[in-house]
Design a protein around this motif. Structure first.
Motif, PDB file in Angstrom:
ATOM      1  N   LYS A  42       0.837  -1.204   0.000  1.00 54.06           N
ATOM      2  CA  LYS A  42       0.000   0.000   0.000  1.00 54.06           C
ATOM      3  C   LYS A  42       0.867   1.247   0.000  1.00 54.06           C
ATOM      4  O   LYS A  42       0.582   2.225  -0.702  1.00 54.06           O
ATOM      5  CB  LYS A  42      -0.922   0.000   1.224  1.00 54.06           C
ATOM      6  N   LEU A  43       1.941   1.207   0.782  1.00 52.62           N
ATOM      7  CA  LEU A  43       2.823   2.375   0.861  1.00 52.62           C
ATOM      8  C   LEU A  43       3.554   2.610  -0.462  1.00 52.62           C
ATOM      9  O   LEU A  43       3.778   3.760  -0.851  1.00 52.62           O
ATOM     10  CB  LEU A  43       3.818   2.207   2.005  1.00 52.62           C
ATOM     11  N   ILE A  44       3.922   1.540  -1.153  1.00 57.68           N
ATOM     12  CA  ILE A  44       4.587   1.727  -2.452  1.00 57.68           C
ATOM     13  C   ILE A  44       3.590   2.280  -3.462  1.00 57.68           C
ATOM     14  O   ILE A  44       3.948   3.045  -4.371  1.00 57.68           O
ATOM     15  CB  ILE A  44       5.207   0.411  -2.971  1.00 57.68           C
ATOM     16  N   THR A  45       2.309   1.960  -3.285  1.00 54.33           N
ATOM     17  CA  THR A  45       1.272   2.535  -4.137  1.00 54.33           C
ATOM     18  C   THR A  45       1.098   4.015  -3.845  1.00 54.33           C
ATOM     19  O   THR A  45       0.941   4.835  -4.766  1.00 54.33           O
ATOM     20  CB  THR A  45      -0.055   1.784  -3.929  1.00 54.33           C
ATOM     21  N   VAL A  46       1.124   4.381  -2.557  1.00 53.41           N
ATOM     22  CA  VAL A  46       1.076   5.800  -2.184  1.00 53.41           C
ATOM     23  C   VAL A  46       2.287   6.527  -2.761  1.00 53.41           C
ATOM     24  O   VAL A  46       2.181   7.663  -3.250  1.00 53.41           O
ATOM     25  CB  VAL A  46       1.023   5.965  -0.653  1.00 53.41           C
ATOM     26  N   PHE A  47       3.443   5.870  -2.724  1.00 51.74           N
ATOM     27  CA  PHE A  47       4.661   6.451  -3.309  1.00 51.74           C
ATOM     28  C   PHE A  47       4.459   6.763  -4.790  1.00 51.74           C
ATOM     29  O   PHE A  47       4.814   7.849  -5.268  1.00 51.74           O
ATOM     30  CB  PHE A  47       5.827   5.487  -3.121  1.00 51.74           C
ATOM     31  N   LEU A  48       3.882   5.821  -5.545  1.00 50.06           N
ATOM     32  CA  LEU A  48       3.666   6.043  -6.971  1.00 50.06           C
ATOM     33  C   LEU A  48       2.612   7.129  -7.206  1.00 50.06           C
ATOM     34  O   LEU A  48       2.701   7.867  -8.193  1.00 50.06           O
ATOM     35  CB  LEU A  48       3.249   4.731  -7.643  1.00 50.06           C
ATOM     36  N   HIS A  49       1.637   7.219  -6.296  1.00 53.00           N
ATOM     37  CA  HIS A  49       0.650   8.308  -6.360  1.00 53.00           C
ATOM     38  C   HIS A  49       1.348   9.662  -6.233  1.00 53.00           C
ATOM     39  O   HIS A  49       1.132  10.571  -7.042  1.00 53.00           O
ATOM     40  CB  HIS A  49      -0.362   8.121  -5.222  1.00 53.00           C
ATOM     41  N   GLU A  50       2.211   9.771  -5.213  1.00 54.85           N
ATOM     42  CA  GLU A  50       2.913  11.033  -5.001  1.00 54.85           C
ATOM     43  C   GLU A  50       3.934  11.290  -6.106  1.00 54.85           C
ATOM     44  O   GLU A  50       4.137  12.434  -6.525  1.00 54.85           O
ATOM     45  CB  GLU A  50       3.604  11.031  -3.626  1.00 54.85           C
ATOM     46  N   ALA A  51       4.572  10.232  -6.593  1.00 56.80           N
ATOM     47  CA  ALA A  51       5.528  10.389  -7.691  1.00 56.80           C
ATOM     48  C   ALA A  51       4.844  10.915  -8.941  1.00 56.80           C
ATOM     49  O   ALA A  51       5.440  11.673  -9.721  1.00 56.80           O
ATOM     50  CB  ALA A  51       6.208   9.054  -7.981  1.00 56.80           C
ATOM     51  N   SER A  52       3.576  10.551  -9.138  1.00 60.44           N
ATOM     52  CA  SER A  52       2.821  11.047 -10.295  1.00 60.44           C
ATOM     53  C   SER A  52       2.610  12.552 -10.191  1.00 60.44           C
ATOM     54  O   SER A  52       2.691  13.266 -11.199  1.00 60.44           O
ATOM     55  CB  SER A  52       1.472  10.326 -10.387  1.00 60.44           C
ATOM     56  N   HIS A  53       2.334  13.040  -8.972  1.00 63.05           N
ATOM     57  CA  HIS A  53       2.251  14.494  -8.774  1.00 63.05           C
ATOM     58  C   HIS A  53       3.575  15.154  -9.153  1.00 63.05           C
ATOM     59  O   HIS A  53       3.606  16.197  -9.816  1.00 63.05           O
ATOM     60  CB  HIS A  53       1.938  14.820  -7.310  1.00 63.05           C
ATOM     61  N   ALA A  54       4.681  14.544  -8.677  1.00 67.92           N
ATOM     62  CA  ALA A  54       6.000  15.120  -8.928  1.00 67.92           C
ATOM     63  C   ALA A  54       6.329  15.153 -10.420  1.00 67.92           C
ATOM     64  O   ALA A  54       6.862  16.144 -10.936  1.00 67.92           O
ATOM     65  CB  ALA A  54       7.055  14.323  -8.160  1.00 67.92           C
ATOM     66  N   ILE A  55       6.002  14.073 -11.118  1.00 65.45           N
ATOM     67  CA  ILE A  55       6.274  14.006 -12.557  1.00 65.45           C
ATOM     68  C   ILE A  55       5.448  15.057 -13.302  1.00 65.45           C
ATOM     69  O   ILE A  55       5.955  15.744 -14.203  1.00 65.45           O
ATOM     70  CB  ILE A  55       5.977  12.595 -13.088  1.00 65.45           C
ATOM     71  N   ALA A  56       4.170  15.186 -12.937  1.00 71.09           N
ATOM     72  CA  ALA A  56       3.318  16.195 -13.581  1.00 71.09           C
ATOM     73  C   ALA A  56       3.854  17.594 -13.324  1.00 71.09           C
ATOM     74  O   ALA A  56       3.811  18.468 -14.204  1.00 71.09           O
ATOM     75  CB  ALA A  56       1.882  16.072 -13.065  1.00 71.09           C
ATOM     76  N   CYS A  57       4.375  17.810 -12.125  1.00 75.31           N
ATOM     77  CA  CYS A  57       4.963  19.109 -11.800  1.00 75.31           C
ATOM     78  C   CYS A  57       6.166  19.401 -12.681  1.00 75.31           C
ATOM     79  O   CYS A  57       6.285  20.481 -13.264  1.00 75.31           O
ATOM     80  CB  CYS A  57       5.349  19.132 -10.316  1.00 75.31           C
ATOM     81  N   LYS A  58       7.072  18.422 -12.800  1.00 79.19           N
ATOM     82  CA  LYS A  58       8.275  18.622 -13.617  1.00 79.19           C
ATOM     83  C   LYS A  58       7.930  18.797 -15.092  1.00 79.19           C
ATOM     84  O   LYS A  58       8.550  19.613 -15.787  1.00 79.19           O
ATOM     85  CB  LYS A  58       9.228  17.438 -13.439  1.00 79.19           C
ATOM     86  N   LEU A  59       6.933  18.046 -15.574  1.00 79.02           N
ATOM     87  CA  LEU A  59       6.548  18.150 -16.980  1.00 79.02           C
ATOM     88  C   LEU A  59       5.909  19.491 -17.310  1.00 79.02           C
ATOM     89  O   LEU A  59       5.888  19.904 -18.470  1.00 79.02           O
ATOM     90  CB  LEU A  59       5.581  17.012 -17.342  1.00 79.02           C
ATOM     91  N   THR A  60       5.373  20.170 -16.292  1.00 74.52           N
ATOM     92  CA  THR A  60       4.771  21.489 -16.514  1.00 74.52           C
ATOM     93  C   THR A  60       5.684  22.606 -16.004  1.00 74.52           C
ATOM     94  O   THR A  60       5.214  23.692 -15.658  1.00 74.52           O
ATOM     95  CB  THR A  60       3.384  21.573 -15.845  1.00 74.52           C
ATOM     96  N   CYS A  61       6.996  22.283 -15.947  1.00 73.60           N
ATOM     97  CA  CYS A  61       8.037  23.268 -15.637  1.00 73.60           C
ATOM     98  C   CYS A  61       7.973  23.777 -14.187  1.00 73.60           C
ATOM     99  O   CYS A  61       8.351  24.932 -13.921  1.00 73.60           O
ATOM    100  CB  CYS A  61       7.976  24.447 -16.606  1.00 73.60           C
ATOM    101  N   GLY A  62       7.500  22.962 -13.277  1.00 74.60           N
ATOM    102  CA  GLY A  62       7.501  23.321 -11.866  1.00 74.60           C
ATOM    103  C   GLY A  62       8.684  22.711 -11.146  1.00 74.60           C
ATOM    104  O   GLY A  62       9.508  22.012 -11.741  1.00 74.60           O
ATOM    105  N   GLU A  63       8.773  22.953  -9.851  1.00 73.01           N
ATOM    106  CA  GLU A  63       9.853  22.417  -9.025  1.00 73.01           C
ATOM    107  C   GLU A  63       9.264  21.566  -7.901  1.00 73.01           C
ATOM    108  O   GLU A  63       8.303  21.971  -7.243  1.00 73.01           O
ATOM    109  CB  GLU A  63      10.685  23.554  -8.419  1.00 73.01           C
ATOM    110  N   VAL A  64       9.846  20.394  -7.705  1.00 65.80           N
ATOM    111  CA  VAL A  64       9.438  19.511  -6.617  1.00 65.80           C
ATOM    112  C   VAL A  64      10.318  19.808  -5.410  1.00 65.80           C
ATOM    113  O   VAL A  64      11.533  19.635  -5.457  1.00 65.80           O
ATOM    114  CB  VAL A  64       9.565  18.027  -7.012  1.00 65.80           C
TER     115      VAL A  64
END
Length: 225
Positions: A42-64
Motif C-alpha cells: 500500500k505504501l509503495i502505491t502511495v509512493f507512486l501516487h505522489e511520484a505522479s504528482h512530482a512528474i506532472a509538476c516537472k513536466l509542466t516546468c515546476g519544481e518539486v
C-alpha cells in the motif's frame, strides 16, 4: 456465426496463467486489505501516487520541493510552480496508469526486468528528496526487496519477478479505485486532491463530482488494460 460462449481454445497456457494470476492476486488483496501484510505494498502505491504528482509538476516546468509518505497510508508532495490543475489529478490517475504499465510489463520477462529497473531507479531518486523517514525506509526496503527478487530470478529456479511486478500492478489499480471511493464518495476528505482541484477549477463541480469523473476515467483506463 454463433458466439462461442464456451470460449474453448481462446487462450494459450501463458495467457491462462496470466488471467488466473490476476484473479488470485485480486482475491488475495481484497481478503487481506485491512491486514498489516499489505502495508508495504500500500505504501509503495502511495509512493507512486505522489511520484505522479512530482512528474506532472516537472513536466509542466515546476519544481518539486519534497515528498512524504506516511505510515497511515497518506502522502504529500510539495511543489512550486507548474500547472496546478494538471498536477492535482495526476496522483489518482497516475496510480492507475502505473498499475496498467506494471500489469502489461509482467507479461514478458524482458519488460518485467525493465519495470523492476525503472522502479528501483525511481526509488533511488526519491530517496534524495524524501522529507520523512517512512518514505526513506520504504525506498531502501523496496530497493532491497526488488533486488533480492531479481537475483533469485537470475540465479535460481524461483522465477517470480514477473509475478511480483504483476502483483504491484494489480495493487495499484485496486488502490487507485479504493482511494477515490474512500476519500470522496464514502467520506469527504477536504484536503484531498479532488477537493483542491474543485477550488481551482472554474467548472461548477465539487470534490465528490470530480472524484466520480476521475473514477470513470480510471475504470476506462483499467478496461483498456
Amino acid at each position: 456465426m454463433n458466439p462461442n460462449w464456451e470460449l474453448k481454445n481462446c487462450c494459450d497456457h501463458d495467457q491462462k496463467v496470466f488471467l488466473i494470476s490476476i484473479g488470485v492476486f485480486t482475491f488475495a488483496i481484497l481478503a487481506l486489505w485491512r491486514t498489516f501484510v499489505l502495508t508495504p505494498f500500500k505504501l509503495i502505491t502511495v509512493f507512486l501516487h505522489e511520484a505522479s504528482h512530482a512528474i506532472a509538476c516537472k513536466l509542466t516546468c515546476g519544481e518539486v520541493e519534497g515528498m512524504q509518505v506516511h505510515a497511515n497510508e497518506g502522502g504529500v508532495t510539495q511543489t512550486r510552480g507548474g500547472i496546478y490543475w494538471l498536477i492535482l489529478p495526476a496522483g489518482y490517475l497516475g496510480s492507475s496508469f502505473w498499475g496498467m504499465l506494471f500489469i502489461l510489463a509482467s507479461t514478458n520477462l524482458l519488460t518485467a526486468r525493465i519495470a523492476a529497473g525503472c522502479l528501483i531507479l525511481s526509488l533511488v531518486i526519491v530517496l534524495f528528496i524524501a522529507k520523512n523517514w517512512t518514505l526513506r525506509g520504504l525506498c531502501v526496503g523496496f530497493i532491497i526487496f526488488i533486488a533480492i527478487i531479481w537475483v533469485l530470478q537470475e540465479t535460481t529456479k524461483a522465477r517470480i519477478l514477473r509475478y511480483v511486478i504483476l502483483f504491484i500492478g494489480v495493487m495499484n489499480v485496486l488502490f487507485s479505485v479504493y482511494d477515490i471511493y474512500d476519500d470522496l464518495i464514502s467520506r469527504r476528505v477536504h484536503s484531498s486532491d479532488a477537493e483542491k482541484f474543485a477550488e481551482v477549477c472554474p467548472c461548477p463541480c465539487n470534490g465528490a463530482a470530480w472524484g466520480v469523473i476521475w473514477y470513470v476515467l480510471i475504470e476506462k483506463l483499467n478496461i483498456l488494460t
